[in-house]
Write an enzyme that holds these catalytic residues in place. Sequence first.
Site, PDB file in Angstrom:
ATOM      1  N   ASN A   4       4.349 -40.017 -35.685  1.00 19.42           N
ATOM      2  CA  ASN A   4       3.378 -40.429 -35.067  1.00 19.42           C
ATOM      3  C   ASN A   4       2.755 -41.854 -35.896  1.00 19.42           C
ATOM      4  O   ASN A   4       2.197 -41.650 -36.813  1.00 19.42           O
ATOM      5  CB  ASN A   4       2.223 -39.746 -35.015  1.00 19.42           C
ATOM      6  CG  ASN A   4       1.032 -40.183 -34.208  1.00 19.42           C
ATOM      7  OD1 ASN A   4       1.128 -41.343 -33.863  1.00 19.42           O
ATOM      8  ND2 ASN A   4      -0.049 -39.564 -34.062  1.00 19.42           N
ATOM      9  N   LYS A  35       0.799 -43.957 -34.649  1.00 25.95           N
ATOM     10  CA  LYS A  35      -0.467 -44.397 -34.575  1.00 25.95           C
ATOM     11  C   LYS A  35      -0.289 -46.271 -34.370  1.00 25.95           C
ATOM     12  O   LYS A  35       0.670 -46.555 -33.727  1.00 25.95           O
ATOM     13  CB  LYS A  35      -1.252 -43.952 -35.669  1.00 25.95           C
ATOM     14  CG  LYS A  35      -1.229 -42.555 -36.113  1.00 25.95           C
ATOM     15  CD  LYS A  35      -2.352 -41.870 -36.762  1.00 25.95           C
ATOM     16  CE  LYS A  35      -2.002 -40.320 -37.041  1.00 25.95           C
ATOM     17  NZ  LYS A  35      -3.099 -39.882 -37.627  1.00 25.95           N
ATOM     18  N   HIS A  70      -3.480 -36.472 -28.619  1.00 29.07           N
ATOM     19  CA  HIS A  70      -4.036 -36.495 -29.998  1.00 29.07           C
ATOM     20  C   HIS A  70      -5.319 -36.435 -30.141  1.00 29.07           C
ATOM     21  O   HIS A  70      -6.018 -36.986 -29.315  1.00 29.07           O
ATOM     22  CB  HIS A  70      -3.334 -37.815 -30.443  1.00 29.07           C
ATOM     23  CG  HIS A  70      -3.173 -37.563 -31.916  1.00 29.07           C
ATOM     24  ND1 HIS A  70      -4.134 -37.941 -32.563  1.00 29.07           N
ATOM     25  CD2 HIS A  70      -2.362 -37.235 -32.996  1.00 29.07           C
ATOM     26  CE1 HIS A  70      -4.079 -37.942 -34.008  1.00 29.07           C
ATOM     27  NE2 HIS A  70      -2.723 -37.315 -34.082  1.00 29.07           N
ATOM     28  N   GLU A  91      -7.216 -38.156 -32.034  1.00 30.15           N
ATOM     29  CA  GLU A  91      -7.777 -39.427 -31.899  1.00 30.15           C
ATOM     30  C   GLU A  91      -7.843 -40.095 -30.773  1.00 30.15           C
ATOM     31  O   GLU A  91      -8.963 -40.697 -30.189  1.00 30.15           O
ATOM     32  CB  GLU A  91      -6.874 -40.379 -32.917  1.00 30.15           C
ATOM     33  CG  GLU A  91      -6.905 -40.245 -34.188  1.00 30.15           C
ATOM     34  CD  GLU A  91      -5.792 -40.360 -35.069  1.00 30.15           C
ATOM     35  OE1 GLU A  91      -4.860 -40.912 -34.726  1.00 30.15           O
ATOM     36  OE2 GLU A  91      -5.716 -39.697 -36.173  1.00 30.15           O
ATOM     37  N   GLU A 107      -2.544 -29.398 -34.704  1.00 36.06           N
ATOM     38  CA  GLU A 107      -3.125 -30.351 -35.493  1.00 36.06           C
ATOM     39  C   GLU A 107      -4.699 -30.020 -35.871  1.00 36.06           C
ATOM     40  O   GLU A 107      -5.584 -30.415 -34.823  1.00 36.06           O
ATOM     41  CB  GLU A 107      -2.838 -31.768 -35.092  1.00 36.06           C
ATOM     42  CG  GLU A 107      -1.638 -32.314 -34.958  1.00 36.06           C
ATOM     43  CD  GLU A 107      -1.201 -33.575 -35.163  1.00 36.06           C
ATOM     44  OE1 GLU A 107      -0.129 -33.881 -35.658  1.00 36.06           O
ATOM     45  OE2 GLU A 107      -1.827 -34.312 -34.300  1.00 36.06           O
ATOM     46  N   GLY A 144      -4.893 -36.892 -41.688  1.00 36.00           N
ATOM     47  CA  GLY A 144      -5.409 -38.072 -42.344  1.00 36.00           C
ATOM     48  C   GLY A 144      -6.122 -37.866 -43.718  1.00 36.00           C
ATOM     49  O   GLY A 144      -6.846 -38.598 -44.270  1.00 36.00           O
ATOM     50  N   SER A 166      -1.834 -34.061 -42.361  1.00 35.94           N
ATOM     51  CA  SER A 166      -1.555 -34.501 -44.042  1.00 35.94           C
ATOM     52  C   SER A 166      -0.152 -34.027 -44.402  1.00 35.94           C
ATOM     53  O   SER A 166       0.059 -33.260 -45.301  1.00 35.94           O
ATOM     54  CB  SER A 166      -2.602 -33.853 -44.601  1.00 35.94           C
ATOM     55  OG  SER A 166      -3.697 -34.685 -44.359  1.00 35.94           O
TER      56      SER A 166
HETATM   57  P1  PGA Z   1      -1.387 -37.311 -40.815  1.00 35.33           P
HETATM   58  O1  PGA Z   1      -1.679 -37.403 -39.118  1.00 35.33           O
HETATM   59  O2  PGA Z   1      -0.151 -36.845 -40.974  1.00 35.33           O
HETATM   60  O3  PGA Z   1      -1.738 -38.645 -41.151  1.00 35.33           O
HETATM   61  O4  PGA Z   1      -2.308 -36.306 -41.272  1.00 35.33           O
HETATM   62  C1  PGA Z   1      -0.828 -36.435 -38.509  1.00 35.33           C
HETATM   63  C2  PGA Z   1      -1.211 -36.798 -36.763  1.00 35.33           C
HETATM   64  O5  PGA Z   1      -2.251 -37.268 -36.466  1.00 35.33           O
HETATM   65  O6  PGA Z   1      -0.393 -36.453 -35.992  1.00 35.33           O
END
Ligand code: PGA
Length: 252
Positions: A9, A11, A94, A96, A166, A172, A213
Site C-alpha cells: 500500500n 498510500k 483502510h 486512514e 490492521e 506506521g 509495521s
Molecule cells: P505500515 O502501514 O506498514 O506503514 O504500518 C500498513 C498499512 O497502512 O496498510
Amino acid sequence: MRTPFVAGNWKMYKTVAEARHLVSELVPGLQAINKVERVLCPPFTTLLAVRALLEGTEIGLGAQNLYWEASGAYTGEISPAMVAELCQFVIIGHSERRTYFGETDNTVNRRVQAALEHGIIPIVCVGETLEENEAGRTSEVVSRQIREGLARLDLVEGNSIVVAYEPVWAIGTGRAATAEGANSVVCDVIRPALSELYGESFAQAVRVLYGGSVKASIAADFFAQPDIDGALVGGASLKADEFTGIVQAAAA
Ligand code: PGA
C-alpha cells in the site's frame, strides 16, 4: 490451501517518475518469486504508468479506494469501472480512510459491493484503535467491522475477497502486533464472523492478511501463523529490498 498474498500500500507517496523508478527496482525480484500472489497498490495518478511496467509479469495491480456510483457528478471520485479498467484489486476501508475521510462500515459495504460487481477483488481492512484495544473491545469492534462491512454480498468463492487485519495502533508506528496476538484475532474473531455470514468453507478459503509495521525482519513470524496468509505492507513497500524480502518470507 490458501495461496500467500502480499500487497504493498503505497498510500500518498510517489509521483509518476518516482513510481516508475520503484517498479523497475521491484519487478526483477518479485517476478522470481512465484507461489505468492503479489500486488502493488500505488496512487491513482500512477496506475497507468505502473500497469504498463507490470505488463507480462504476474504482479497484480490494485487501487487504494473507489466510489460506489457507476458515474455522475461526483467531483474528485473514481468509479468502479474506472478502477476495473486498470486494476484487479482495490483496498477498501483502510483505517486512514475511516479516520480522515469519514469511511464507515456502511460505506465500506457499498464500496465492496461495487468492487465485486465489477470483478475487482477488494482487500477489506479492519482493525481496532489503541483506545478500543486498551478497553478490551478488539473482538467486538473487528467482528462488527466484518459483519457490517461484508453484509448482504453475493459471496460464494472465498478467493473473491481478501481481508486485512490492521490494528490501527500498529500502522506506521514501528510497533507491530505480536504474530500470536494477530493470529488469534484472525482465528477467533475474523474467520468466525466470515463463517457466520457466508459459511465455514467460505471463511476457511478467504485470505486474511496482517498489516501494521511489517518489515522483512519480522515478516516470517507472521507467515508462520496458521491463520495469517500474508501481509498488507505500507512503509516497507516503498523500499524495493524490504518489500521483496517480505514476499520472499511469504514464499518460504
Ligand atoms: P505500515 O502501514 O506498514 O506503514 O504500518 C500498513 C498499512 O497502512 O496498510
